[in-house]
Design a protein around this motif. Structure first.
Motif, mmCIF file in Angstrom:
data_model
loop_
_atom_site.group_PDB
_atom_site.id
_atom_site.type_symbol
_atom_site.label_atom_id
_atom_site.label_comp_id
_atom_site.label_asym_id
_atom_site.label_seq_id
_atom_site.Cartn_x
_atom_site.Cartn_y
_atom_site.Cartn_z
ATOM 1 N N GLY A 10 60.296 -42.190 -6.890
ATOM 2 C CA GLY A 10 59.847 -42.571 -8.221
ATOM 3 C C GLY A 10 59.553 -44.047 -8.318
ATOM 4 O O GLY A 10 59.702 -44.799 -7.356
ATOM 5 N N THR A 11 59.098 -44.431 -9.502
ATOM 6 C CA THR A 11 58.763 -45.821 -9.767
ATOM 7 C C THR A 11 59.541 -46.294 -10.982
ATOM 8 O O THR A 11 59.946 -45.497 -11.831
ATOM 9 C CB THR A 11 57.254 -45.999 -10.036
ATOM 10 O OG1 THR A 11 56.889 -45.208 -11.167
ATOM 11 C CG2 THR A 11 56.423 -45.590 -8.834
ATOM 12 N N LEU B 93 60.157 -47.305 -5.925
ATOM 13 C CA LEU B 93 59.178 -48.377 -5.844
ATOM 14 C C LEU B 93 59.168 -49.129 -7.172
ATOM 15 O O LEU B 93 59.054 -48.523 -8.232
ATOM 16 C CB LEU B 93 57.786 -47.788 -5.572
ATOM 17 C CG LEU B 93 56.609 -48.759 -5.585
ATOM 18 C CD1 LEU B 93 56.757 -49.827 -4.502
ATOM 19 C CD2 LEU B 93 55.308 -47.977 -5.403
ATOM 20 N N VAL B 94 59.275 -50.454 -7.112
ATOM 21 C CA VAL B 94 59.204 -51.248 -8.336
ATOM 22 C C VAL B 94 57.727 -51.435 -8.664
ATOM 23 O O VAL B 94 56.988 -52.120 -7.957
ATOM 24 C CB VAL B 94 59.944 -52.586 -8.202
ATOM 25 C CG1 VAL B 94 59.934 -53.306 -9.553
ATOM 26 C CG2 VAL B 94 61.380 -52.356 -7.731
ATOM 27 N N ALA C 239 47.761 -49.013 -8.808
ATOM 28 C CA ALA C 239 47.923 -47.946 -9.811
ATOM 29 C C ALA C 239 48.044 -46.579 -9.143
ATOM 30 O O ALA C 239 48.893 -45.764 -9.533
ATOM 31 C CB ALA C 239 46.752 -47.964 -10.790
ATOM 32 N N HIS C 240 47.227 -46.329 -8.131
ATOM 33 C CA HIS C 240 47.284 -45.040 -7.447
ATOM 34 C C HIS C 240 48.617 -44.864 -6.719
ATOM 35 O O HIS C 240 49.224 -43.788 -6.761
ATOM 36 C CB HIS C 240 46.123 -44.886 -6.463
ATOM 37 C CG HIS C 240 46.165 -43.597 -5.720
ATOM 38 N ND1 HIS C 240 46.548 -43.496 -4.413
ATOM 39 C CD2 HIS C 240 45.906 -42.332 -6.133
ATOM 40 C CE1 HIS C 240 46.524 -42.238 -4.039
ATOM 41 N NE2 HIS C 240 46.128 -41.504 -5.061
ATOM 42 N N THR C 241 49.083 -45.902 -6.068
ATOM 43 C CA THR C 241 50.365 -45.813 -5.367
ATOM 44 C C THR C 241 51.493 -45.554 -6.360
ATOM 45 O O THR C 241 52.354 -44.703 -6.111
ATOM 46 C CB THR C 241 50.623 -47.093 -4.558
ATOM 47 O OG1 THR C 241 49.546 -47.260 -3.619
ATOM 48 C CG2 THR C 241 51.952 -47.020 -3.808
ATOM 49 N N ASN C 242 51.479 -46.261 -7.486
ATOM 50 C CA ASN C 242 52.493 -46.008 -8.521
ATOM 51 C C ASN C 242 52.414 -44.576 -9.036
ATOM 52 O O ASN C 242 53.439 -43.927 -9.250
ATOM 53 C CB ASN C 242 52.334 -46.984 -9.684
ATOM 54 C CG ASN C 242 52.799 -48.379 -9.336
ATOM 55 O OD1 ASN C 242 53.581 -48.585 -8.419
ATOM 56 N ND2 ASN C 242 52.299 -49.350 -10.081
ATOM 57 N N PHE D 48 55.761 -39.215 -8.539
ATOM 58 C CA PHE D 48 55.992 -37.775 -8.434
ATOM 59 C C PHE D 48 56.453 -37.344 -7.042
ATOM 60 O O PHE D 48 56.536 -36.157 -6.763
ATOM 61 C CB PHE D 48 54.714 -37.022 -8.820
ATOM 62 C CG PHE D 48 54.310 -37.283 -10.240
ATOM 63 C CD1 PHE D 48 55.023 -36.744 -11.297
ATOM 64 C CD2 PHE D 48 53.235 -38.113 -10.531
ATOM 65 C CE1 PHE D 48 54.668 -37.003 -12.611
ATOM 66 C CE2 PHE D 48 52.870 -38.380 -11.840
ATOM 67 C CZ PHE D 48 53.586 -37.826 -12.883
ATOM 68 N N GLN D 49 56.755 -38.287 -6.171
ATOM 69 C CA GLN D 49 57.196 -37.961 -4.811
ATOM 70 C C GLN D 49 58.563 -37.289 -4.866
ATOM 71 O O GLN D 49 59.445 -37.714 -5.607
ATOM 72 C CB GLN D 49 57.286 -39.244 -3.976
ATOM 73 C CG GLN D 49 57.665 -39.018 -2.545
ATOM 74 C CD GLN D 49 56.568 -38.344 -1.751
ATOM 75 O OE1 GLN D 49 55.402 -38.515 -2.012
ATOM 76 N NE2 GLN D 49 56.954 -37.553 -0.789
ATOM 77 N N THR D 50 58.731 -36.244 -4.085
ATOM 78 C CA THR D 50 60.023 -35.578 -3.985
ATOM 79 C C THR D 50 60.244 -35.128 -2.547
ATOM 80 O O THR D 50 59.298 -35.008 -1.759
ATOM 81 C CB THR D 50 60.107 -34.330 -4.892
ATOM 82 O OG1 THR D 50 59.087 -33.412 -4.502
ATOM 83 C CG2 THR D 50 59.972 -34.682 -6.355
#
Length: 188
Positions: A173-174, A133-134, A156-159, A164-166
């Motif tokens: 990641g961002t 995600l950019v 901010a919450h989505t970023n 930390f998504q795996t």
């Protein structure tokens, strides 16, 4: 690192950057400028740009609200995926478009953060794609009147959580626009 075999390529996925969606979007001009920069970077690196365009009651096909914002110019060779659901993969030809181009890694930008962006990111990773995600190239509208957090907090919450998504065999990641480097190829 994608779990999709023989799919070493990357695509920039630009989701729903349409007049009706962006009309009241948080930090609209800055986000559109970042998306335009990403499109230029992708094209310069020979990376596919795939456009996603939503249709609904509020965004009827061929209407002014349905059209992409005028600051972004699509090339005739760049595919446009038409959708009616939040997840850009759901009931669309996105999977076929990406498979035909050998794409296993997505760089995602667009709108709306708390709807189509989140749905598409989760849809991508669940289907085996790497999905970045950019961080400064997605946005949403102000829905605080309905009990939602402010647009800045939603973004901010989505970023934060996508950073930390795996998933097994996949990366997420961002990354900020300035650090997106399409010339870097995935490991074989």
């Amino acid at each position: 690192m994608t779990t999709l075999t023989d799919r070493p390529n990357t695509a920039l996925l630009v989701v729903d950057v349409q007049n009706g969606v962006m009309r009241v979007a948080h930090e609209r001009d800055a986000v559109v400028a970042n998306i335009a920069a990403l499109v230029s970077k992708a094209r310069a690196a020979g990376v596919d740009v795939v456009w996603v365009q939503h249709s609904s009651e509020e965004l009827p096909r061929d209407s002014e609200t349905w059209r992409f914002v005028p600051e972004l110019e699509l090339r005739p060779s760049e595919p446009v995926v038409h959708k009616e659901y939040g997840d850009s993969f759901e009931a669309t030809d996105l999977e076929e478009v990406l498979a035909a181009r050998g794409v296993g890694r997505l760089v995602v930008a667009g709108a709306q953060t708390d709807a189509c962006i989140r749905s598409t990111l989760h849809g991508a990773i669940a289907r085996g794609y790497d999905a970045a995600l950019v961080a400064d190239a997605h946005t949403t509208e102000d829905l605080t009147a309905y009990g939602a957090p402010s647009p800045a907090a939603v973004i901010a919450h989505t970023n934060l959580y996508w950073q930390f998504q795996t998933a097994p065999g996949r990366t997420a990641g961002t990354v900020p626009t300035a650090e997106v480097d399409f010339s870097v190829k995935a490991p074989a």
